[in-house]
Design a protein around this motif. Structure first.
Motif, short mmCIF file in Angstrom:
data_model
loop_
_atom_site.label_atom_id
_atom_site.label_comp_id
_atom_site.label_asym_id
_atom_site.label_seq_id
_atom_site.Cartn_x
_atom_site.Cartn_y
_atom_site.Cartn_z
N GLY A 90 13.51 24.52 1.24
CA GLY A 90 13.28 25.96 1.35
C GLY A 90 13.52 26.73 0.06
N ARG A 91 13.89 26.04 -1.02
CA ARG A 91 14.20 26.73 -2.27
C ARG A 91 13.05 26.62 -3.27
NH1 ARG A 91 19.55 28.02 -2.99
NH2 ARG A 91 19.30 28.00 -5.25
N ASP A 92 13.01 27.52 -4.24
CA ASP A 92 12.10 27.37 -5.38
C ASP A 92 12.75 26.42 -6.37
OD1 ASP A 92 10.37 29.13 -4.27
OD2 ASP A 92 10.84 30.79 -5.61
N VAL A 93 11.98 25.46 -6.85
CA VAL A 93 12.52 24.48 -7.81
C VAL A 93 11.75 24.60 -9.12
CG1 VAL A 93 12.88 22.03 -8.30
CG2 VAL A 93 13.18 22.89 -5.97
N LEU A 94 12.49 24.79 -10.20
CA LEU A 94 11.89 24.79 -11.54
C LEU A 94 12.33 23.50 -12.23
CD1 LEU A 94 10.24 26.39 -13.69
CD2 LEU A 94 12.46 27.05 -14.64
N ILE A 95 11.40 22.56 -12.35
CA ILE A 95 11.71 21.31 -13.05
C ILE A 95 11.65 21.58 -14.55
CG2 ILE A 95 11.03 18.91 -13.41
CD1 ILE A 95 9.43 19.11 -10.77
N VAL A 96 12.69 21.13 -15.26
CA VAL A 96 12.75 21.36 -16.71
C VAL A 96 12.78 20.02 -17.43
CG1 VAL A 96 14.15 22.33 -18.59
CG2 VAL A 96 13.94 23.57 -16.42
N ASP A 97 11.87 19.85 -18.39
CA ASP A 97 11.90 18.62 -19.19
C ASP A 97 11.62 18.97 -20.65
OD1 ASP A 97 12.31 15.96 -19.66
OD2 ASP A 97 10.61 15.24 -18.47
N ASP A 98 11.99 18.03 -21.53
CA ASP A 98 11.79 18.28 -22.96
C ASP A 98 10.32 18.22 -23.34
OD1 ASP A 98 11.70 15.58 -22.40
OD2 ASP A 98 13.01 14.97 -24.03
N THR A 105 5.64 11.32 -15.83
CA THR A 105 6.98 11.62 -15.32
C THR A 105 6.93 12.85 -14.42
OG1 THR A 105 7.95 10.69 -17.33
CG2 THR A 105 9.36 12.15 -16.00
N MET A 106 6.32 13.93 -14.90
CA MET A 106 6.29 15.17 -14.11
C MET A 106 5.52 14.97 -12.81
SD MET A 106 7.58 18.15 -14.24
CE MET A 106 7.91 18.65 -15.93
N THR A 107 4.44 14.22 -12.88
CA THR A 107 3.62 13.98 -11.68
C THR A 107 4.44 13.24 -10.63
OG1 THR A 107 1.62 13.88 -13.04
CG2 THR A 107 1.51 12.87 -10.85
N LYS A 108 5.16 12.20 -11.06
CA LYS A 108 5.92 11.40 -10.09
C LYS A 108 7.12 12.19 -9.56
CE LYS A 108 7.64 6.81 -9.14
NZ LYS A 108 7.89 5.45 -9.57
N VAL A 109 7.80 12.93 -10.44
CA VAL A 109 8.95 13.71 -9.98
C VAL A 109 8.50 14.75 -8.95
CG1 VAL A 109 10.65 15.46 -10.70
CG2 VAL A 109 10.39 13.36 -12.04
N GLN A 110 7.40 15.43 -9.24
CA GLN A 110 6.91 16.45 -8.28
C GLN A 110 6.59 15.81 -6.94
OE1 GLN A 110 3.76 18.84 -9.96
NE2 GLN A 110 5.13 19.82 -11.41
N ARG A 122 7.75 24.45 -9.53
CA ARG A 122 7.11 24.81 -10.80
C ARG A 122 7.75 23.96 -11.89
NH1 ARG A 122 4.23 26.54 -7.61
NH2 ARG A 122 3.44 28.67 -7.32
N SER A 123 7.10 23.90 -13.06
CA SER A 123 7.65 23.07 -14.14
C SER A 123 7.64 23.83 -15.47
CB SER A 123 6.82 21.79 -14.27
OG SER A 123 5.48 22.11 -14.57
N ALA A 124 8.66 23.54 -16.28
CA ALA A 124 8.76 24.15 -17.61
C ALA A 124 9.15 23.07 -18.61
CB ALA A 124 9.82 25.25 -17.60
N VAL A 125 8.45 23.03 -19.73
CA VAL A 125 8.76 22.05 -20.77
C VAL A 125 8.78 22.75 -22.12
CG1 VAL A 125 7.77 20.09 -19.52
CG2 VAL A 125 6.32 21.39 -21.08
N LEU A 126 9.51 22.14 -23.06
CA LEU A 126 9.49 22.70 -24.41
C LEU A 126 8.16 22.34 -25.09
CD1 LEU A 126 11.39 24.13 -26.55
CD2 LEU A 126 11.60 21.84 -27.55
N LEU A 127 7.77 21.08 -24.99
CA LEU A 127 6.61 20.57 -25.74
C LEU A 127 5.54 20.03 -24.82
CD1 LEU A 127 8.64 18.43 -28.34
CD2 LEU A 127 7.95 20.83 -28.56
N TRP A 128 4.30 20.25 -25.21
CA TRP A 128 3.17 19.69 -24.45
C TRP A 128 2.23 19.02 -25.45
CZ3 TRP A 128 -0.75 23.01 -21.10
CH2 TRP A 128 -1.60 22.13 -20.40
N GLY A 135 -4.54 12.81 -15.80
CA GLY A 135 -4.42 13.34 -14.43
C GLY A 135 -4.46 14.86 -14.39
N PRO A 136 -4.39 15.40 -13.17
CA PRO A 136 -4.61 16.84 -12.98
C PRO A 136 -3.37 17.72 -13.14
CG PRO A 136 -4.46 15.74 -10.86
CD PRO A 136 -4.30 14.68 -11.90
N VAL A 137 -2.17 17.13 -13.15
CA VAL A 137 -0.95 17.97 -13.20
C VAL A 137 -0.78 18.57 -14.59
CG1 VAL A 137 1.58 17.89 -13.03
CG2 VAL A 137 0.18 16.71 -11.33
N ARG A 138 -0.39 19.83 -14.66
CA ARG A 138 -0.13 20.54 -15.92
C ARG A 138 1.22 21.24 -15.81
NH1 ARG A 138 -3.76 17.84 -16.76
NH2 ARG A 138 -5.84 18.24 -17.57
N PRO A 139 1.93 21.45 -16.94
CA PRO A 139 3.17 22.23 -16.84
C PRO A 139 2.84 23.71 -16.58
CG PRO A 139 2.72 21.62 -19.13
CD PRO A 139 1.66 20.96 -18.29
#
Ligand SMILES: O=P(O)(O)OC[C@H]1O[C@H](OP(=O)(O)OP(=O)(O)O)[C@H](O)[C@@H]1O
Ligand code: HPA
Length: 175
Positions: A90-98, A105-110, A122-128, A135-139
């Motif tokens: 029930g919470r909003d989750v912001l995944i943070v990665d470098d 990694t982000m696809t599997k974690v999500q 949602r996801s936030a990263v320093l570098l892309w 694949g289709p997932v984007r930060p």
């Protein structure tokens, strides 16, 4: 001391970008029950800097994701350890990665987190590294687009080293 490492993004550029990211997340998640979820180990520097720039109430969680190349595991097998995942139902989750590189990694974690029925992820990263994304997932949030070069510093390692550098650098060939 690290004269052979070429600086790609300076410490001051990183700090300004993390500050902006913190403001944006504060605006976007102001009225939600937010969990900031760092992916160990690379996110450790970003997540501790970023959470102090997020001006809304939130909880912190940490999980581990690593690609192993051991003799007993498949090459590049991605292992996700959710033992330390806090309650996110029930919470909003912001995944943070470098870094968002191939995006595996982000696809599997999500995908793994969906099982715990969060309200939204949602996801936030320093570098892309856009040119390597599969694949289709984007930060949802990112601070810098970078070229296809192997980078270290600000949490990112090469063979377990260089995570402590306060800037993002590129190693010389064959270091
Ligand atoms: O988008 P991808 O191609 O999946 O790459 C990104 C992932 O790779 C690195 O983790 P790594 O598995 O090296 O573990 P670490 O964080 O412990 O260094 C990095 O921290 C990201 O989590
Ligand atoms: O460029 C990189 N540097 C360090 N770790 C990484 N994991 C994915 N890409 C990278």
């Amino acid at each position: 001391m690290h004269d052979d490492i070429r600086c790609l993004i300076s410490e001051s550029e990183i700090h300004a970008a993390v500050e902006r990211l913190g403001r944006q997340i504060s605006d976007d998640f102001g009225d939600s029950e937010l969990t900031v979820l760092g992916i160990l180990t690379g996110s450790i520097v970003l997540v501790t800097d970023l959470m102090r720039r997020i001006e809304v109430r939130h909880q912190l969680g940490l999980i581990q994701a690593s690609s192993y190349r051991g003799e007993t595991t498949q090459p590049d097998e991605l292992i996700i350890n959710l033992e330390t995942l806090p309650e996110i139902r029930g919470r909003d989750v912001l995944i943070v990665d470098d870094i968002f590189d191939t995006g595996r990694t982000m696809t599997k974690v999500q995908r793994e987190l969906e099982r715990f029925q969060p309200r939204r992820i949602r996801s936030a990263v320093l570098l892309w590294k856009k040119s390597r994304t599969e694949g289709p997932v984007r930060p949802d949030y990112h601070c810098f687009d970078i070229p296809d070069e192997f980078v270290v510093g600000y949490g990112l390692d090469y063979n377990g080293e260089y995570r402590h550098l306060p800037y993002i650098g590129v190693l010389p060939p064959q270091s």
